[in-house]
Design an enzyme around this catalytic site. Sequence first.
Site, PDB file in Angstrom:
ATOM      1  N   CYS A   1      -6.690 -28.079   6.452  1.00 50.76           N
ATOM      2  CA  CYS A   1      -5.457 -27.383   6.834  1.00 50.76           C
ATOM      3  C   CYS A   1      -4.721 -28.166   7.924  1.00 50.76           C
ATOM      4  O   CYS A   1      -5.275 -29.067   8.549  1.00 50.76           O
ATOM      5  CB  CYS A   1      -5.756 -25.953   7.284  1.00 50.76           C
TER       6      CYS A   1
ATOM      7  N   ASP B   1       0.863  -1.177   0.000  1.00 46.95           N
ATOM      8  CA  ASP B   1       0.000   0.000   0.000  1.00 46.95           C
ATOM      9  C   ASP B   1       0.904   1.234   0.000  1.00 46.95           C
ATOM     10  O   ASP B   1       2.129   1.135   0.073  1.00 46.95           O
ATOM     11  CB  ASP B   1      -0.970  -0.040   1.180  1.00 46.95           C
ATOM     12  N   SER B   2       0.296   2.403  -0.072  1.00 49.29           N
ATOM     13  CA  SER B   2       1.089   3.619  -0.283  1.00 49.29           C
ATOM     14  C   SER B   2       1.589   4.247   1.009  1.00 49.29           C
ATOM     15  O   SER B   2       2.405   5.151   0.991  1.00 49.29           O
ATOM     16  CB  SER B   2       0.232   4.649  -1.004  1.00 49.29           C
ATOM     17  N   GLY B   3       1.073   3.770   2.129  1.00 54.15           N
ATOM     18  CA  GLY B   3       1.368   4.433   3.392  1.00 54.15           C
ATOM     19  C   GLY B   3       0.281   5.423   3.785  1.00 54.15           C
ATOM     20  O   GLY B   3       0.185   5.818   4.945  1.00 54.15           O
TER      21      GLY B   3
ATOM     22  N   HIS C   1      -5.333 -21.775  10.117  1.00 55.90           N
ATOM     23  CA  HIS C   1      -6.704 -22.158   9.769  1.00 55.90           C
ATOM     24  C   HIS C   1      -7.476 -21.020   9.092  1.00 55.90           C
ATOM     25  O   HIS C   1      -8.104 -21.218   8.045  1.00 55.90           O
ATOM     26  CB  HIS C   1      -7.503 -22.649  10.971  1.00 55.90           C
TER      27      HIS C   1
ATOM     28  N   ASP D   1      -7.939  -7.500   0.209  1.00 54.12           N
ATOM     29  CA  ASP D   1      -7.036  -7.809   1.318  1.00 54.12           C
ATOM     30  C   ASP D   1      -7.769  -7.451   2.591  1.00 54.12           C
ATOM     31  O   ASP D   1      -8.644  -6.575   2.580  1.00 54.12           O
ATOM     32  CB  ASP D   1      -5.766  -6.950   1.265  1.00 54.12           C
TER      33      ASP D   1
ATOM     34  N   CYS E   1      -6.587 -28.331  11.273  1.00 57.73           N
ATOM     35  CA  CYS E   1      -7.778 -29.190  11.311  1.00 57.73           C
ATOM     36  C   CYS E   1      -7.438 -30.658  11.110  1.00 57.73           C
ATOM     37  O   CYS E   1      -8.141 -31.540  11.595  1.00 57.73           O
ATOM     38  CB  CYS E   1      -8.797 -28.722  10.273  1.00 57.73           C
TER      39      CYS E   1
ATOM     40  N   GLN F   1     -11.382   7.481  -4.422  1.00 60.59           N
ATOM     41  CA  GLN F   1     -11.947   7.872  -3.121  1.00 60.59           C
ATOM     42  C   GLN F   1     -13.344   8.466  -3.377  1.00 60.59           C
ATOM     43  O   GLN F   1     -13.986   8.099  -4.351  1.00 60.59           O
ATOM     44  CB  GLN F   1     -11.011   8.862  -2.415  1.00 60.59           C
TER      45      GLN F   1
ATOM     46  N   CYS G   1     -12.369 -28.824   6.661  1.00 67.29           N
ATOM     47  CA  CYS G   1     -11.128 -28.129   6.312  1.00 67.29           C
ATOM     48  C   CYS G   1      -9.958 -29.103   6.335  1.00 67.29           C
ATOM     49  O   CYS G   1      -9.878 -29.972   7.197  1.00 67.29           O
ATOM     50  CB  CYS G   1     -10.887 -26.980   7.298  1.00 67.29           C
TER      51      CYS G   1
END
Lengths: 382, 382
Positions: free
Chosen positions: A333, A92-94, A362, A293, A336, A216, A331
């Site tokens: 993983c 990201d840009s900060g 998980h 994200d 699990c 924005q 699951c």
Amino acid sequence: MPSDFFRIEKLSGKARLGRLSTLHAEIETPVFMPVGTAASVKSIPQDTLEELGAQIILANTYHLYLRPGVETVRNMGGLHGFMAWPRAILTDSGGFQVFSLNELRKVTEEGVTFRSHLDGSSHFFSPESAMEAQIGLGADIIMAFDECTEYPADKSRVRASMELTARWAERSKQYFEEHANQYQVPSTQYPENREGNPNNWVRGTGYSQLLFGIVQGGMDRGLRKESAEQTIEIGFPGYAIGGLSVGEPRELTREIVESTLEYLPRDKPRYLMGVGTPEEIVEYARLGIDMMDCVLPTRAARHGLLFTSEGKISIKQARYAQDPGPLDPKCGCRACRRYSRAYLRHLYAANEMLAQVLNTIHNLSFYLDTMRRVRHAISLGE
Amino acid sequence: MPSDFFRIEKLSGKARLGRLSTLHAEIETPVFMPVGTAASVKSIPQDTLEELGAQIILANTYHLYLRPGVETVRNMGGLHGFMAWPRAILTDSGGFQVFSLNELRKVTEEGVTFRSHLDGSSHFFSPESAMEAQIGLGADIIMAFDECTEYPADKSRVRASMELTARWAERSKQYFEEHANQYQVPSTQYPENREGNPNNWVRGTGYSQLLFGIVQGGMDRGLRKESAEQTIEIGFPGYAIGGLSVGEPRELTREIVESTLEYLPRDKPRYLMGVGTPEEIVEYARLGIDMMDCVLPTRAARHGLLFTSEGKISIKQARYAQDPGPLDPKCGCRACRRYSRAYLRHLYAANEMLAQVLNTIHNLSFYLDTMRRVRHAISLGE
């Protein structure tokens, strides 16, 4: 840059199955990007991330700029070399952290003066310095420097902020075009070629860093449209929707996303920043978002909140103290497959670090599997 | 119990290459046992422990008795089922923690009244209740309940403490013989047979739990001899040397170990408790010790102190900030194979949990590799 860096391979309603080619790796979209703020997805070794199928992770420019510093990362081969991660990275840009972690920031046309959350020292980010930092970090995808408008805010404030973001986007792009690709990324830290020649540069896919613009405009559909148009006018290889998930009601988030998407070019990747729950990431993929994200899976894991096929579980509850079953029977993983709810509950109650490791594995697995299923559904036209 | 549970396969000087058969697994000795106090080697998933070659881990009765409680562990299939660990486990008796974590303990002939370090609640351990707890936890090797004599202490105090330990050893053995094997350990938590029948008991090796006696006697060679003789008189399948590494000079530890070993039967496993540095574990194996445990590799890792083939490294030092080399060029662990010192230093400085995970993996790898080399050297007669 080759013009085919993003290809949509299949549509299903508004949902898109795509392939995004970056400097280091190809990414299947829609994609969820685990957050690795300080060049580490908290508690998870990189080989485990690979095993989980993470295609791209996000790192925070603000944090890395403060510690260990851009020069250190650049000298160590950029983020990929530094953290020994061969797949894609987005920084990201900060901008968001400057706004969310700094009460005392001062914004001018030129940029933002802020204080470090680590030691209170004073720093300045401009579109140019944010680009310089991100070029130095060497992520595959980097973000224009924007102002994340606070919520709530009145319309004149939102408009002024949005127009500042547009001017900063222009400056970001200009700096990027004048300076990108001047740093090559050595890959000497990669496990495959630790012994290799330090001049063994990443050649990767032949693509360069990609700079995305950010739309924005607060919670106003009209301003979102204007912001989208301004940003597209400047021209970027991808567009993000920023300034959401900042405290507004979920329904409003969805409305703004849906209306903003109408104004974004169909042939470019669309990234919704900071979203969301497992249900939301499915819903936004359905609306045509390609990248997302969120800290939720990793942060919730550290608080014992686990997403499962049977709903959300708070593993700290006494009801799990003698529950021999796996956390999520559907699951596969590592957590699990091997451990019982009783053991996970004990680890959490005893404040054992392994709780955070297994819980994070998980939750990430659940998010990445969810997105994998979304891609599969699109490929089947569902 | 078959009488051949411990076989010495090779001698080299006083050092012994052995094979110890336990309820769940065979162990090659000399062996180093990582410490997993609360049924977890801090931050390390069990599959990683397997990959590192840990043959047996240690868990603390005191901690598990307080949380999650013996009944919970027993109901979940004993420690092996509870923590999904198929290899061997040793539990200490709780004696050492009662003494080291409790200022306000009260010792009588009957046992020790102590306060929980978690909530201040009052509890009582006797030889009988410590055995009951350890039988319930179901470890492969369990320890007699002893008094760990404080250091320094005058001779009359050491003698009284040592004789109390002998009387408690007698009571430990009696309770164990009357109650052991009454609990079968279901293996339903094992990954291989999570779906299995809850009556699918561990059959393992055909061996039962082993109860080891503990030699005390402070820093007095004469009292150590007496304690060894008293403990052997009672009779155990293995003998531990306790009450060392309690603040005395290293040279004194070595003297006491060396002299005590003269009085221990050659055909039984000998376990030196709570020792030591990498150099010390090699040295004690050379003197004829078969088993050792220590929190040093795991605890030091969490403080950024790393053992390498080139000596000890404090990874927090600024000198490593841009060091592209692996932590230990001679080490093949996951941390050394993939990451640079610069990255490990950053993780530590940024207080990232991954620092603790990777540092612990490395230090355990270093200890376990060291012991593997010791066994190899003995097998070659070196």
